[in-house]
Design an enzyme around this catalytic site. Sequence first.
Site, PDB file in Angstrom:
ATOM      1  N   GLU A  19      -6.544   4.523   8.201  1.00  0.00           N
ATOM      2  CA  GLU A  19      -6.416   5.965   7.913  1.00  0.00           C
ATOM      3  C   GLU A  19      -7.717   6.512   7.329  1.00  0.00           C
ATOM      4  O   GLU A  19      -8.069   7.662   7.562  1.00  0.00           O
ATOM      5  CB  GLU A  19      -5.206   6.194   6.986  1.00  0.00           C
ATOM      6  CG  GLU A  19      -3.903   6.000   7.754  1.00  0.00           C
ATOM      7  CD  GLU A  19      -2.763   5.413   6.942  1.00  0.00           C
ATOM      8  OE1 GLU A  19      -2.782   5.488   5.704  1.00  0.00           O
ATOM      9  OE2 GLU A  19      -1.833   4.861   7.582  1.00  0.00           O
TER      10      GLU A  19
ATOM     11  N   GLY B 283       5.081   1.351   4.704  1.00  0.00           N
ATOM     12  CA  GLY B 283       6.403   1.976   4.559  1.00  0.00           C
ATOM     13  C   GLY B 283       7.412   1.140   3.782  1.00  0.00           C
ATOM     14  O   GLY B 283       8.098   1.659   2.881  1.00  0.00           O
TER      15      GLY B 283
ATOM     16  N   HIS C  37      -9.319   0.929   5.406  1.00  0.00           N
ATOM     17  CA  HIS C  37      -8.001   1.147   6.017  1.00  0.00           C
ATOM     18  C   HIS C  37      -8.158   2.086   7.220  1.00  0.00           C
ATOM     19  O   HIS C  37      -8.985   2.989   7.193  1.00  0.00           O
ATOM     20  CB  HIS C  37      -7.026   1.740   4.994  1.00  0.00           C
ATOM     21  CG  HIS C  37      -5.622   1.758   5.504  1.00  0.00           C
ATOM     22  ND1 HIS C  37      -5.160   2.745   6.336  1.00  0.00           N
ATOM     23  CD2 HIS C  37      -4.601   0.886   5.343  1.00  0.00           C
ATOM     24  CE1 HIS C  37      -3.901   2.472   6.666  1.00  0.00           C
ATOM     25  NE2 HIS C  37      -3.543   1.348   6.066  1.00  0.00           N
TER      26      HIS C  37
ATOM     27  N   LYS D 147       0.126   4.293  -0.213  1.00  0.00           N
ATOM     28  CA  LYS D 147      -0.499   5.465   0.425  1.00  0.00           C
ATOM     29  C   LYS D 147      -0.291   6.722  -0.440  1.00  0.00           C
ATOM     30  O   LYS D 147      -0.243   6.605  -1.655  1.00  0.00           O
ATOM     31  CB  LYS D 147       0.038   5.630   1.850  1.00  0.00           C
ATOM     32  CG  LYS D 147      -0.134   4.335   2.671  1.00  0.00           C
ATOM     33  CD  LYS D 147       0.113   4.513   4.131  1.00  0.00           C
ATOM     34  CE  LYS D 147      -0.076   3.177   4.836  1.00  0.00           C
ATOM     35  NZ  LYS D 147       0.117   3.271   6.269  1.00  0.00           N
TER      36      LYS D 147
ATOM     37  N   SER E 138       3.915  -2.157  10.276  1.00  0.00           N
ATOM     38  CA  SER E 138       5.380  -2.204  10.409  1.00  0.00           C
ATOM     39  C   SER E 138       5.992  -3.549  10.010  1.00  0.00           C
ATOM     40  O   SER E 138       6.944  -4.019  10.632  1.00  0.00           O
ATOM     41  CB  SER E 138       5.804  -1.810  11.832  1.00  0.00           C
ATOM     42  OG  SER E 138       5.392  -0.481  12.101  1.00  0.00           O
TER      43      SER E 138
ATOM     44  N   ASN F 257       0.869  -1.183   0.000  1.00  0.00           N
ATOM     45  CA  ASN F 257       0.000   0.000   0.000  1.00  0.00           C
ATOM     46  C   ASN F 257       0.905   1.231   0.000  1.00  0.00           C
ATOM     47  O   ASN F 257       1.547   1.521   1.002  1.00  0.00           O
ATOM     48  CB  ASN F 257      -0.883  -0.057   1.264  1.00  0.00           C
ATOM     49  CG  ASN F 257      -1.683   1.217   1.475  1.00  0.00           C
ATOM     50  OD1 ASN F 257      -1.777   2.062   0.586  1.00  0.00           O
ATOM     51  ND2 ASN F 257      -2.257   1.344   2.658  1.00  0.00           N
TER      52      ASN F 257
ATOM     53  N   GLU G 206      -4.866  -5.083  10.930  1.00  0.00           N
ATOM     54  CA  GLU G 206      -3.842  -4.059  11.110  1.00  0.00           C
ATOM     55  C   GLU G 206      -4.092  -3.306  12.411  1.00  0.00           C
ATOM     56  O   GLU G 206      -4.900  -2.368  12.442  1.00  0.00           O
ATOM     57  CB  GLU G 206      -3.893  -3.063   9.946  1.00  0.00           C
ATOM     58  CG  GLU G 206      -3.647  -3.692   8.596  1.00  0.00           C
ATOM     59  CD  GLU G 206      -3.131  -2.674   7.594  1.00  0.00           C
ATOM     60  OE1 GLU G 206      -2.035  -2.858   7.088  1.00  0.00           O
ATOM     61  OE2 GLU G 206      -3.838  -1.683   7.337  1.00  0.00           O
TER      62      GLU G 206
ATOM     63  N   GLY H  45       2.916   2.211  10.775  1.00  0.00           N
ATOM     64  CA  GLY H  45       3.853   3.306  10.555  1.00  0.00           C
ATOM     65  C   GLY H  45       4.602   3.719  11.807  1.00  0.00           C
ATOM     66  O   GLY H  45       5.255   4.762  11.836  1.00  0.00           O
TER      67      GLY H  45
HETATM   68  P1  PGA Z   1       3.146   0.247   7.664  1.00  0.00           P
HETATM   69  O1  PGA Z   1       1.660   0.427   7.091  1.00  0.00           O
HETATM   70  O2  PGA Z   1       3.712  -0.994   7.060  1.00  0.00           O
HETATM   71  O3  PGA Z   1       3.884   1.483   7.241  1.00  0.00           O
HETATM   72  O4  PGA Z   1       3.023   0.127   9.159  1.00  0.00           O
HETATM   73  C1  PGA Z   1       0.807  -0.659   6.938  1.00  0.00           C
HETATM   74  C2  PGA Z   1      -0.527  -0.213   6.387  1.00  0.00           C
HETATM   75  O5  PGA Z   1      -1.022   0.848   6.756  1.00  0.00           O
HETATM   76  O6  PGA Z   1      -1.121  -0.926   5.558  1.00  0.00           O
END
Ligand code: PGA
Length: 249
Positions: A95, A233, A93, A11, A211, A9, A165, A171
């Site tokens: 976010e 990330g 998601h 983002k 992460s 992803n 998640e 993140g």
């Molecule tokens: P991250 O994000 O690997 O940066 O923690 C995961 C996600 O939001 O799908």
Amino acid sequence: MRRSYIAGNWKMNKTVKEAVTLATELKEAGSSKNKIMIAPPFTALSAVSEVLKGTEIILGAQNMAIAESGAHTGEISVLMLKDLNVDTVILGHSERRHIYGETDEVINKKINLALTHKLEVILCVGETLEERESGKAESVVTKQLVEGLKGVKSGNLPSITIAYEPVWAIGTGKTATPADANAIHKVIRKKITELYGEKEAEAIIIQYGGSVKPGNVTDLMAESDIDGALVGGAALKAETFIPIMNYNK
Ligand code: PGA
């Protein structure tokens, strides 16, 4: 045996040129044992779709509008995604839930709309740190799952992937321990058994996200109910995403 599914992803990152460069690097890494998907920003979907032609890498979108067309300023419709050869869409998601206020009801409408148009869906669920600390992780995840899947027939379940998640792990560099993540994955699979039956629950792919890095992917994937990863990330660079894509090579 469930086939592992690794998704990136991206983002709100990458210009079209940067997206094409990364997609090309991933394509040149060759085929993987795992199902692989990347979700660039909307603006790069068209260009990345061209790069991915003839490869096994699936093209995903990060979100989608609640309606097919009409007065929805600033939104992107399922028909537009289909037009760009998008195969799958990430919905719910954290976010989208926490920054943009998407409710379970909105997410559920999007899921049913995506399925109607034969898009695959990754439904994201996960608790906040506060919810975890107050012992509500299981109930929060279960509610998001049940509400998200309302109206989804068992025949459409093969088009659905669940991504667990934990919001506190996204993140932040904090990963759930493989055992803690697996415990929630088991809760999800048990709920799918109740809702749809054992065969369906055995078959459904449940990804972990939060992460995920080259250094922790193998331990996470070794757990009985973790069937893949949704990566943020570490999906932004070939040097970190390729080892995750091929963690079991
Ligand atoms: P991250 O994000 O690997 O940066 O923690 C995961 C996600 O939001 O799908």
